[in-house]
Structures are given as structure tokens and as C-alpha cells.
Design an enzyme around this catalytic site. Structure first.
Site, PDB file in Angstrom:
ATOM      1  N   GLU A  49       3.358  22.005 -41.920  1.00  0.00           N
ATOM      2  CA  GLU A  49       3.907  20.737 -41.428  1.00  0.00           C
ATOM      3  C   GLU A  49       5.414  20.827 -41.186  1.00  0.00           C
ATOM      4  OE1 GLU A  49       0.652  18.288 -44.140  1.00  0.00           O
ATOM      5  OE2 GLU A  49       2.773  18.401 -44.730  1.00  0.00           O
TER       6      GLU A  49
ATOM      7  N   CYS B  53      33.099   0.345 -43.606  1.00  0.00           N
ATOM      8  CA  CYS B  53      33.966  -0.040 -44.720  1.00  0.00           C
ATOM      9  C   CYS B  53      33.416   0.547 -46.014  1.00  0.00           C
ATOM     10  CB  CYS B  53      34.059  -1.566 -44.793  1.00  0.00           C
ATOM     11  SG  CYS B  53      35.348  -2.140 -45.888  1.00  0.00           S
TER      12      CYS B  53
END
Length: 473
Positions: free
Chosen positions: A312, A386
């Protein structure tokens, strides 16, 4: 004001701060005669002008080529020891309708781990029988939906899921193929791995219960037990960890296989990519051969038939094909012990690349709109949020003359950047653009402030209208 004193040990001062490290960038990425970075045959300045920044750019040909190479490597290695391999693309790396079509056309199945990912895969035309469904807390509704859709395999992640999947399949009058996720006690990352007797994590069941739970799965007529599944980590650069994990799994596999055939062994994904010039992953062909030989050896030792293999990969298919474009807003030197560090702040950040803040991930960056003869200086690429931890690239050498308005490109952002994107500070998520043979098209639409406002149930139509007018002004 350049200084190398604060640079991490792996980061070397480049001879040319404009050069593109070959393993880090898409294979066909280059600079044109004007010094502009070119992706998929298009100068990035044209992409920025047309679509704005920040912008995720994915080289379609690169994704398709890597998917095909991955499939060929794993299937060839399996065939060399007398078995076969099935390869699923791990959608959590980056999933969209276009990506699903690219990887399935290359011959891969699709691995999903939520109802939303399943919905995207099905809507994009993935064959249900070639979809695998992961997840440590799949809801009953998700399980029922997967069974009804004809999903090829459901990965059972806990003891309680055995009954849930069996019940859903029985009520639907179907026999559902399943795998059992097992913790082998092997933890791998880059070229190192740690083998322990137990794992303390949310995924899978302990290895010492694999035979017991596998036997319980077989007791349900509505379940078809394909085999064991294991995922040992991410950014793995060689086959050693896979080989150790396979050796441990095969003891349980052999015990189950002696009772009745166990046709498959799924060894997950985690194949690494180069994020910086210091990274040097082993070619997938060598890794695949090492894994296949380890499984074949283990089966001979235990005296059981060689199972089919399954894998996978996700990051290794799409990661290197992606590049994020930003516009530099501010540049400032900051005095540090031993010299200076230059901060270049860009118009994105942890809302479009959370991996640096989340994992301490390292990335490579280049000024993309021009070349420069200025000497290299140590830079830190900061975002606009911020938050002091809002760093996109912790350390990179760029030309000393980086200036506001420059386009900056961050490499290897195809995996887990769009997937982890968020609206921190109410910043809209960027668009994703596919490039190929000189053409560009949006494959995921970028968000606008209007999209953010539309979801806020505390605002009425007039509030949104006033805000839109303010944004336009």
C-alpha cells in the site's frame, strides 16, 4: 550576513543555491533560459499569475510514472520468487478524483480509511473490488456502506470489528473478504528500525493474538479471511524492517495456513522519498526484491506455500510529484548565536503544510521566479499564521538577495500536505493544479473567503454580503 553555524548537520552549503537536487524535485523539473522553475512544461511564474499563490502543483506525468514503476517493481520482485503482488495506492497521502484515475489507470487499486475517502474513490470510478478499507474506528455505517458497495477487502483493526463486519455482511447476504491488521513489533523509519516484543499504538492487534483472532474470523460464514496485514512505519529507505516484520508475521501466518489456506500477506507501505539532498532512499526495485526474498525464505523455513503479496504505497507515488508555490512577503535577518538567520515569510504556512509543525519534517526550497548570483545564506521559511511554530522549511540555503515578491517553491509536497490542509486563522485552502505537457488545469478548487463565511451559521446573508464587499474593496 550568511552563517553556517546554525545549520543542522545534514544541511550542506550548496555550490549553487539555484540548483535543483535531482531526487527531490519532479523528474522533469528544470529552469528555463530566464532562470524560472518549469513544472510540467510550464514556467511557475505563469502558474502563479493564472492561479495565484499559495498553490499546490502536481506533475501528472510524474505521478503516473511513479505509480507504474512501483507496480512493476513489486510485481517483478514477487514473480522472481514464484508469487504475485497486488498494489493499492494509499489514498491518505493525497486523494482526489484525478489522482484516483491516474493511479487506477496505472494498474493500482486504492486504499481508503474513511467514508469520505471511499466516496471519492467510488465517485472517481475506482472498481469497488480493487478498494481496500482501513481504519481503527470504522463506524457501523461505514462498514455497511463498504460491504454494500462491494469493497474488495476490509482490514479488521480490532477484535470488536470482527463481529461488526461479519454482521454487516450477513445482513447484506454477502461474503466479505477481510484482512487482519497485526502489530509485528517492528518500528521502521528511514534506514533504521526497532524490533520490540509489544507495540503500544492504536492500530491493529498484538501478534500473539493473530492466530486466535484469525481463527475467530474463519468461524463466520459471512467472512472470507485473506490473510494478515502489517504496516511498520513511514519514510523507510531499505528492506531490513520489512524483512524483520515479515519473519515475525510468517510464524502466525504458517500456523493459520496449516489449518486451511491463507492466500495473502499484506506488508503495507511506508516506502520513503527524498525531501532533501541528504536523503538517499534505496531504489524501490531493490527494496521490493529484498522483501520478496525474505518472505520466500520465511515460507521455506516454516514449510508453507508462498502467499500472494500486497502493498500500500502512497507517499512514494505522489510525494515527489508535488510542489507548493508561495510568494515571499517579508524578509528579515535575525541575529543568532554565531551569526545570522534569515527569515522569509510567505503567504501560506501551517494551513497548507502542517507536517513541519506536526512532525518536525524537513523540506527543500528554491527561489522559483529567477536565478541569482548572490552567495547562499541560511534561511528559515515561515508562514503567515499567528503561531511561532508556523514554519514551512526549518533550514535551507537560498541566495542572499531573496526579496519580497519572489516566488518560492517547496519541493516534495505531494503527500500529506493537501490532505492535512486546514483553515487556521480563517485562511482558505489553496487550489491544486495538475500540469502536463505545457497545460495546466485545476483538479481541486481552492477555497475563498466566501466559502468560509458560507459555513458560519451565525452569519446571515447581509453579514456575508457586507464581508464580501469589504474583501473586494
Amino acid at each position: 550576513m550568511a552563517s553556517t553555524d546554525a545549520a543542522p548537520p545534514w544541511l550542506r552549503t550548496p555550490d549553487d543555491a539555484n540548483a535543483l537536487a535531482p531526487k527531490v524535485w519532479p523528474e522533469r523539473a528544470h529552469r528555463d533560459a530566464d532562470g524560472r522553475l518549469v513544472l510540467g512544461g510550464i514556467p511557475v511564474t505563469e502558474l502563479a499569475e493564472r492561479f495565484g499563490t499559495p498553490l499546490y502543483v502536481v506533475d501528472e506525468a510524474d505521478v503516473r510514472a511513479r505509480a507504474a514503476r512501483m507496480l512493476a517493481a513489486l510485481q517483478t520482485a514477487a514473480a522472481s520468487v514464484g508469487t504475485s503482488a497486488t498494489v493499492y495506492y494509499a489514498g491518505k497521502a493525497f486523494l482526489s478524483g484525478a489522482i484516483v484515475r491516474w493511479v487506477t489507470e496505472a494498474g493500482l487499486g486504492v486504499d481508503v480509511c474513511s467514508g469520505g475517502e471511499l466516496a471519492i474513490a467510488l465517485a472517481a470510478g475506482a472498481e469497488p473490488a480493487r478498494i481496500g478499507f482501513h481504519g481503527n474506528n470504522k463506524s457501523v455505517a461505514e462498514i455497511e456502506r463498504a460491504v454494500a458497495a462491494g469493497v474488495g477487502t476490509i482490514v479488521i483493526d480490532s477484535e470488536i470489528e470482527i463481529e461488526r463486519v461479519a454482521d454487516a455482511a450477513a445482513r447484506a447476504g454477502l461474503v466479505q473478504r477481510v484482512r487482519l491488521r497485526v502489530n509485528s513489533g517492528v518500528h521502521a523509519s528511514t534506514h533504521e528500525f526497532l524490533a520490540t516484543s509489544h507495540e503500544d499504538q492504536k492500530f491493529g492487534v498484538s501478534l500473539d493474538r493473530a492466530v486466535e483472532l484469525g481463527t475467530r474470523i474463519r468461524s463466520h460464514p459471512s467472512l472470507d479471511f485473506l490473510g494478515l496485514h502489517c504496516h511498520i512505519g513511514s519514510q523507510i529507505f531499505d528492506s531490513a524492517g520489512f524483512a524483520e516484520s515479515a519473519e515475525r508475521l510468517l510464524a502466525a501466518h504458517a500456523e493459520l495456513a496449516r489449518v486451511s489456506p491463507l492466500p495473502e500477506l499484506n506488508l503495507g507501505g511506508g516506502f520513503g522519498i527524498a525531501y532533501t539532498a541528504a536523503d538517499d532512499p534505496t531504489p524501490i526495485e531493490e527494496i521490493a526484491l529484498g522483501i520478496a526474498e525474505a518472505v520466500a525464505t520465511g515460507c521455506r523455513v516454516h514449510g508453507v506455500p508462498l502467499p500472494k503479496l500486497a502493498f500500500e504505497p502512497g507517499r512514494s507515488v505522489v510525494g515527489t510529484a508535488g510542489v507548493t508555490l508561495y510568494t515571499v512577503g517579508t524578509v528579515k535577518p535575525v541575529p543568532i548565536e554565531g551569526g545570522w538567520r534569515h527569515y522569509a515569510s510567505v503567504d501560506g504556512g501551517m494551513s497548507d503544510n502542517l507536517r513541519t509543525a506536526l512532525y518536525g519534517a524537513h523540506y527543500s526550497a528554491r527561489i522559483a521566479s529567477r536565478e541569482s548570483d548572490a552567495p547562499p545564506a541560511l534561511f528559515r521559511i515561515a508562514g503567515k499564521h499567528c503561531e511561532s511554530g508556523d514554519i514551512v522549511v526549518d533550514a535551507e540555503y537560498l541566495p542572499h538577495d531573496v526579496t519580497p515578491g519572489d516566488l518560492l517553491a517547496v519541493a516534495a509536497t505531494g503527500a500529506y500536505c493537501w490532505s492535512l490542509a486546514n483553515n487556521y486563522n480563517h485562511v482558505p485552502r489553496p487550489a491544486v493544479v495538475a500540469v502536463r505537457d505545457g497545460a495546466a488545469r485545476v483538479i481541486v478548487r481552492g477555497e475563498t473567503e466566501a466559502d468560509l463565511l458560507a459555513r458560519d451559521a451565525g452569519l446571515d446573508a447581509s453579514d456575508r454580503s457586507d464581508a464580501a464587499e469589504g474583501a473586494d474593496a
